[in-house]
Design a protein around this motif. Structure first.
Motif, short mmCIF file in Angstrom:
data_model
loop_
_atom_site.label_atom_id
_atom_site.label_comp_id
_atom_site.label_asym_id
_atom_site.label_seq_id
_atom_site.Cartn_x
_atom_site.Cartn_y
_atom_site.Cartn_z
N SER A 160 0.85 -1.12 0.03
CA SER A 160 -0.08 0.01 -0.25
C SER A 160 1.06 1.22 -0.15
O SER A 160 0.29 2.38 -0.36
CB SER A 160 -1.14 -0.13 1.23
OG SER A 160 -0.39 0.50 2.54
N ILE A 161 2.18 1.12 0.38
CA ILE A 161 2.96 2.36 0.35
C ILE A 161 4.08 2.23 -0.74
O ILE A 161 4.74 3.28 -0.88
CB ILE A 161 3.68 2.62 1.88
CG1 ILE A 161 4.77 1.68 2.07
CG2 ILE A 161 2.66 2.86 2.88
CD1 ILE A 161 5.42 1.71 3.45
N VAL A 162 4.29 1.06 -1.28
CA VAL A 162 5.41 0.87 -2.17
C VAL A 162 5.40 2.12 -3.42
O VAL A 162 6.57 2.31 -3.68
CB VAL A 162 5.36 -0.35 -2.82
CG1 VAL A 162 4.36 -0.76 -4.04
CG2 VAL A 162 6.87 -0.82 -3.18
N ASP A 163 4.24 2.41 -3.72
CA ASP A 163 4.20 3.52 -4.87
C ASP A 163 4.00 4.92 -4.37
O ASP A 163 3.97 5.76 -5.26
CB ASP A 163 3.14 3.22 -5.82
CG ASP A 163 3.16 2.06 -6.66
OD1 ASP A 163 4.61 1.68 -7.06
OD2 ASP A 163 2.48 1.23 -7.10
N LYS A 164 4.09 5.10 -3.23
CA LYS A 164 4.08 6.47 -2.52
C LYS A 164 5.40 7.14 -2.70
O LYS A 164 6.17 6.65 -1.56
CB LYS A 164 3.31 6.51 -1.21
CG LYS A 164 1.80 6.04 -1.27
CD LYS A 164 1.07 6.10 0.07
CE LYS A 164 -0.46 5.99 -0.06
NZ LYS A 164 -0.98 5.91 1.18
N MET A 165 5.65 8.04 -3.25
CA MET A 165 6.91 8.48 -3.25
C MET A 165 6.66 9.94 -3.76
O MET A 165 6.28 10.33 -4.90
CB MET A 165 7.79 8.04 -4.51
CG MET A 165 8.55 6.47 -4.01
SD MET A 165 9.37 5.61 -5.04
CE MET A 165 8.42 5.02 -6.40
N PRO A 166 7.05 11.04 -2.83
CA PRO A 166 7.36 10.82 -1.54
C PRO A 166 6.09 10.34 -0.67
O PRO A 166 5.17 10.46 -1.18
CB PRO A 166 8.27 12.33 -1.09
CG PRO A 166 7.07 13.24 -2.02
CD PRO A 166 6.79 12.26 -3.28
#
Length: 187
Positions: A160-166
């Motif tokens: 769920s966070i792997v594509d959250k950049m930043p």
């Protein structure tokens, strides 16, 4: 004593550079680092720490410059060593999250990554009791930190966070005990 820790998962990096420690941000990532600064400038941050990996440093450098300080590099905040480039990342990640001791060759297990990140975090908190600080980090490293305080965070949480950049998470600590965790949305 209450300490605020803002974990900043790095912005988009240039994955054509396969050497982990020197992978820079893309143009989009550099623009996003300015958004990170804009969101965190009013949070009273007095110190900025980071993994020594270029993409993490670049993500928090504008913030450090804006508050008139240097980025303090902490080697143990680095991302996990995979033992070489991983083509099928999600299969590898699933295997690591299902078996915290799994590692490839000379790579690290998630248990090892978690142990060194938590040790580094506790040292930084002890040196910053009562302050607000930012830490430039990475997806897997941050995931293992979340898991340390909330064991229900596993592979699905990581996905769920792997594509959250930043990606910014605000942890509030009372001493070394977590009181709260909240995502900070970027505009």
């Amino acid at each position: 004593m209450i300490t605020s820790v803002y974990f900043v998962r790095h912005a988009h990096s240039d994955i054509s550079i396969r050497q982990e420690d020197i992978r820079p941000l893309t143009a989009v990532g550099k623009a996003d680092s300015k958004r990170v600064s804009a969101v965190l400038l009013g949070k009273g941050i007095s110190k900025v720490y980071s993994s020594p990996y270029l993409r993490a440093v670049e993500t928090v450098s504008d913030l450090a410059n804006s508050i008139g300080t240097q980025v303090i590099l902490v080697d143990d905040f680095r991302e996990r060593c995979t033992g070489g480039w991983v083509d099928d990342f999600f299969t590898f990640a699933r295997q690591q999250w299902q078996d915290f001791d799994y590692r490839r060759g000379d790579g690290e297990s998630l248990r090892e990554v978690q142990a060194r990140n938590i040790s580094a975090l506790e040292k930084v908190i002890k040196a910053s009791f009562g302050e607000s600080i930012a830490i430039g980090t990475h997806g897997t490293a941050l995931g293992t930190i979340i898991n340390y305080y909330d064991s229900s965070f596993g592979y699905e949480g990581f996905c769920s966070i792997v594509d959250k950049m930043p990606y910014i998470l605000h942890f509030t600590f009372d001493g070394l005990r977590v009181k709260s965790v909240a995502e900070i949305e970027l505009p």
